[in-house]
Design a protein around this motif. Structure first.
Motif, mmCIF file in Angstrom:
data_model
loop_
_atom_site.group_PDB
_atom_site.id
_atom_site.type_symbol
_atom_site.label_atom_id
_atom_site.label_comp_id
_atom_site.label_asym_id
_atom_site.label_seq_id
_atom_site.Cartn_x
_atom_site.Cartn_y
_atom_site.Cartn_z
ATOM 1 N N ALA A 147 -3.471 5.654 12.203
ATOM 2 C CA ALA A 147 -3.315 5.301 10.787
ATOM 3 C C ALA A 147 -3.426 6.541 9.898
ATOM 4 O O ALA A 147 -2.674 6.694 8.932
ATOM 5 N N SER A 148 -4.368 7.432 10.221
ATOM 6 C CA SER A 148 -4.515 8.655 9.421
ATOM 7 C C SER A 148 -3.394 9.640 9.698
ATOM 8 O O SER A 148 -2.856 10.268 8.780
ATOM 9 N N LEU A 149 -3.043 9.779 10.948
ATOM 10 C CA LEU A 149 -1.988 10.728 11.311
ATOM 11 C C LEU A 149 -0.638 10.325 10.744
ATOM 12 O O LEU A 149 0.216 11.176 10.494
ATOM 13 N N GLU A 150 -0.445 9.037 10.528
ATOM 14 C CA GLU A 150 0.830 8.552 9.977
ATOM 15 C C GLU A 150 0.674 8.050 8.546
ATOM 16 O O GLU A 150 1.434 7.208 8.081
ATOM 17 N N LYS A 151 -0.291 8.620 7.865
ATOM 18 C CA LYS A 151 -0.537 8.240 6.473
ATOM 19 C C LYS A 151 0.613 8.708 5.584
ATOM 20 O O LYS A 151 1.129 9.813 5.759
ATOM 21 N N GLU B 153 8.347 17.013 10.931
ATOM 22 C CA GLU B 153 7.233 16.261 10.354
ATOM 23 C C GLU B 153 7.680 14.846 9.958
ATOM 24 O O GLU B 153 6.927 13.885 10.111
ATOM 25 N N LEU B 154 8.884 14.717 9.475
ATOM 26 C CA LEU B 154 9.422 13.398 9.127
ATOM 27 C C LEU B 154 9.625 12.544 10.378
ATOM 28 O O LEU B 154 9.477 11.314 10.334
ATOM 29 N N GLN B 155 9.936 13.189 11.483
ATOM 30 C CA GLN B 155 10.114 12.464 12.740
ATOM 31 C C GLN B 155 8.768 12.032 13.322
ATOM 32 O O GLN B 155 8.640 10.939 13.866
ATOM 33 N N LEU B 156 7.767 12.902 13.189
ATOM 34 C CA LEU B 156 6.449 12.591 13.731
ATOM 35 C C LEU B 156 5.732 11.516 12.922
ATOM 36 O O LEU B 156 4.967 10.719 13.465
ATOM 37 N N ASN B 157 5.950 11.511 11.623
ATOM 38 C CA ASN B 157 5.297 10.547 10.743
ATOM 39 C C ASN B 157 6.368 9.767 9.983
ATOM 40 O O ASN B 157 6.890 10.235 8.972
ATOM 41 N N PRO B 158 6.679 8.560 10.427
ATOM 42 C CA PRO B 158 7.750 7.786 9.782
ATOM 43 C C PRO B 158 7.412 7.352 8.362
ATOM 44 O O PRO B 158 8.302 6.913 7.624
ATOM 45 N N ASN B 159 6.132 7.478 7.968
ATOM 46 C CA ASN B 159 5.734 7.077 6.620
ATOM 47 C C ASN B 159 5.895 8.198 5.591
ATOM 48 O O ASN B 159 5.693 7.982 4.398
ATOM 49 N N LEU B 160 6.224 9.404 6.056
ATOM 50 C CA LEU B 160 6.523 10.484 5.127
ATOM 51 C C LEU B 160 7.946 10.321 4.603
ATOM 52 O O LEU B 160 8.860 10.005 5.364
ATOM 53 N N LYS B 161 8.118 10.541 3.328
ATOM 54 C CA LYS B 161 9.447 10.487 2.720
ATOM 55 C C LYS B 161 9.805 11.872 2.188
ATOM 56 O O LYS B 161 8.958 12.566 1.614
ATOM 57 N N GLN B 162 11.070 12.253 2.384
ATOM 58 C CA GLN B 162 11.518 13.570 1.970
ATOM 59 C C GLN B 162 11.511 13.685 0.444
ATOM 60 O O GLN B 162 11.651 12.690 -0.284
ATOM 61 N N ASN B 163 11.321 14.912 -0.057
ATOM 62 C CA ASN B 163 11.392 15.153 -1.490
ATOM 63 C C ASN B 163 12.802 14.872 -2.017
ATOM 64 O O ASN B 163 13.789 15.016 -1.283
ATOM 65 N N PRO B 164 12.915 14.467 -3.280
ATOM 66 C CA PRO B 164 14.222 14.104 -3.846
ATOM 67 C C PRO B 164 15.241 15.234 -3.706
ATOM 68 O O PRO B 164 14.937 16.403 -3.932
#
Length: 578
Positions: free
Chosen positions: A154-158, A565-576
């Motif tokens: 949960a923390s790693l994919e925050k 990093e986006l692949q490792l954490n699917p909850n991260l969203k790229q900057n606009p």
């Protein structure tokens, strides 16, 4: 007694951890988890020394060379609008944070609470510094104030927390540091005063970042900046360094082998004895390495010695070098080579060397004796925080809040100006006649304090030149279009010979076609169109292939998150826009 080096102390801590691994992916510091560590003050010192690695080292001027302050033979990706999304790296590293949080989870095992207070404050200072760097680069980032277990998915994919949450936590950490750290003064160790200086910097950045994007609540951060700067100004005892020699004091502040602690709050130390050196001398005088130069628009921004505007002169862009640099703000002749310039430790007058500067305006800030001219030989300490910046932050924050008074200017901007014998900045006069030359550069300043805000920006760019502030200033002011404006250098009306320093001998000969038969010693022969390009205004044009450049407002103020990093954490969203 020999001063301690930030870099040297950090090296000691490599026995504890390797900076090449990302601590989100490993067990925390297994070498020091036994019961014999975190028992005494020396343990806290040894561990916390590693935090100092976070500060910039020889690339301290990157914020200037990636923007419009230092022009080199290769334009930065930021200036060209050529940044791309990296696969890995790109500044998205969390190793330092894990170190800090691990320390904070364990430091209170030391029984002496008088000791732990200070080091707890120190660790929170560094956590604030870490997150400030992340917010400036990426905007929203996940906030962690604990050590992440490798199995804590949960923390790693925050997802990323809003930047307002992160900045508020930065300020809480700094308040803790200010409350608990010792008020000692050392140019090489963190103290209460360093925390106050950082709080003023963060508050100004975030307050103006929000204001120039029309976001509500910016006043809170500007007020925090004012309060932090004001407390430091009243209680720290720091002063603007001055010996009463306005023609030398600014130059000597940055040419001192040891940081001048009267003004420098924190510095990166360099030393021959410790074999810790950098390359500023080599960088500024060698034709094969960068050829850095000051741009024409900044040279134009320096006021006349009497306080009048150089750009109010008729045909100010068509004045040759010796005349354009005459009777100017003395910081100009202490930042670039001007007529009568001699090296520290030498007595030979030197003209600007266009083979070592793409604009012709050759840098001398930080440059010392010739014995340090080889690559990675310079030993002058480089400032990370200094008192003059605090004064500038104070004045700007008050101006942006609309609460600036003449008294405020007299204890901030005008103290800085006094060092170089410049006339005082007068609030009413500045606001009555805003400088149109500056207004054309900074197009978003549109309030009743427009004139004085422009003047404070003038002071900031000049005073803090080559100290790694320019890129973040452009970002927070939302003035990215400034980076697309023309890049120009010295004025040369025609081909022919030029005596730049007016000493009676030719310094440069510009020719078109065949090289002249004569080959005078000491003359730099330049072929037009090959070695040097001139614009239609007869100004040196260092990068004619990049006359048209683009800054995309919707994306270029932030950097992209790496693909991995986006692949490792699917909850991260790229900057606009990325």
């Amino acid at each position: 007694m020999k001063k301690y080096s930030i870099l040297f102390l950090a090296v000691l801590a490599t026995t504890l951890t390797s900076c090449s691994e990302d601590f989100l992916d490993r067990t925390p510091l297994s070498e020091v988890t036994d019961e014999n560590f975190f028992q005494k003050e020396s343990d806290l010192i040894l561990f916390s020394n590693s935090f100092y690695r976070m500060f910039p080292s020889t690339s301290i001027y990157n914020g200037d060379s990636s923007s419009d302050n230092i022009i080199q033979n290769t334009l930065s990706e930021e200036m060209r609008g050529a940044r791309t999304v990296p696969t890995t790296g790109g500044g998205w590293s969390w190793t330092d944070l894990r170190n800090i949080n691990y320390f904070l989870a364990n430091y209170e095992r030391v029984p002496d609470k008088n000791v732990t207070k200070h080091y707890g404050g120190l660790a929170k200072f560094f956590r604030a510094y870490f997150y400030f760097e992340k917010v400036k680069r990426f905007g929203d980032v996940p906030w962690y104030d604990y050590v992440i277990d490798p199995n804590d998915t949960a923390s790693l994919e925050k997802p990323r927390d809003p930047r307002s949450v992160v900045v508020d936590n930065i300020m809480k950490d700094l308040d803790f540091a200010i409350e608990n750290m010792k008020p000692t003064k050392s140019a090489y160790r963190i103290s209460k005063w360093t925390a106050l200086a950082l709080k003023a910097r963060v508050g100004l950045f975030e307050g103006t970042y929000m204001k120039y994007r029309g976001l509500k609540g910016y006043e809170k951060y500007l007020t925090q900046a004012v309060e932090a700067a004001d407390l430091l100004m009243k209680e720290s005892g720091y002063k603007v360094y001055s010996t009463g020699k306005p023609e030398k004091d600014y130059l000597n502040l940055f040419a001192s082998h040891s940081a001048i602690e009267q003004e420098v709050i924190l510095a990166r130390e360099y030393s021959t004895e410790l074999n810790i050196k950098h390359n500023v001398n080599y960088y500024t005088i060698t034709s094969s390495y960068g050829r850095p130069g000051m741009p024409k628009d900044l040279v134009n921004s320096y006021l006349m010695k009497d306080g009048s505007r150089f750009t109010d002169k008729p045909n100010y862009n068509k004045i040759e070098f010796a005349q354009e640099t005459k009777d100017r703000d003395l910081r100009l002749s202490q930042t670039i080579r001007t007529p009568k310039y001699t090296r520290i430790g030498g007595n030979i007058e030197l003209a600007p060397d266009l083979s070592a500067s793409v604009t012709g305006y050759q840098l001398i800030k930080y440059v010392t004796e010739a014995q340090y001219d080889t690559n990675s030989a310079s030993i002058v300490d480089l400032p990370l925080f200094r008192y003059a910046e605090v004064l500038l932050n104070y004045a700007e924050a008050k101006a942006e809040l609309g609460t600036l008074t003449q008294e405020d200017l007299d204890k901030s901007i005008n103290v800085i100006r006094a060092r170089v014998a410049m006339p005082a900045l007068v609030l009413s006069a500045a606001n009555a006649t805003p400088d149109q030359y500056l207004a054309n550069q900074y197009r978003n300043v549109q309030n009743t304090n427009k004139g004085v805000i422009l003047e404070i920006r003038r002071e900031r760019r000049i005073e803090l030149y080559m100290e790694d502030h320019r890129w973040e200033d452009i970002v927070r002011w939302k003035e990215g279009q400034k980076l697309t404006q023309p890049i120009e250098g010295m004025y040369f009306p025609n081909t022919g010979s030029y005596d730049l320093d007016q000493n009676g001998t030719v310094d440069i000969h510009i020719y078109d076609g065949q090289k002249p038969n004569e080959n005078q010693k000491g003359v730099y022969y330049v072929k037009l169109g090959r070695d040097l390009n001139l614009s239609t205004n007869s100004l040196v044009e260092p990068h004619p292939t990049f006359r048209t450049r683009v800054f995309k407002e919707e994306k270029d103020y932030l950097y992209p998150i790496p693909i991995q990093e986006l692949q490792l954490n699917p909850n991260l969203k790229q900057n606009p826009g990325w």
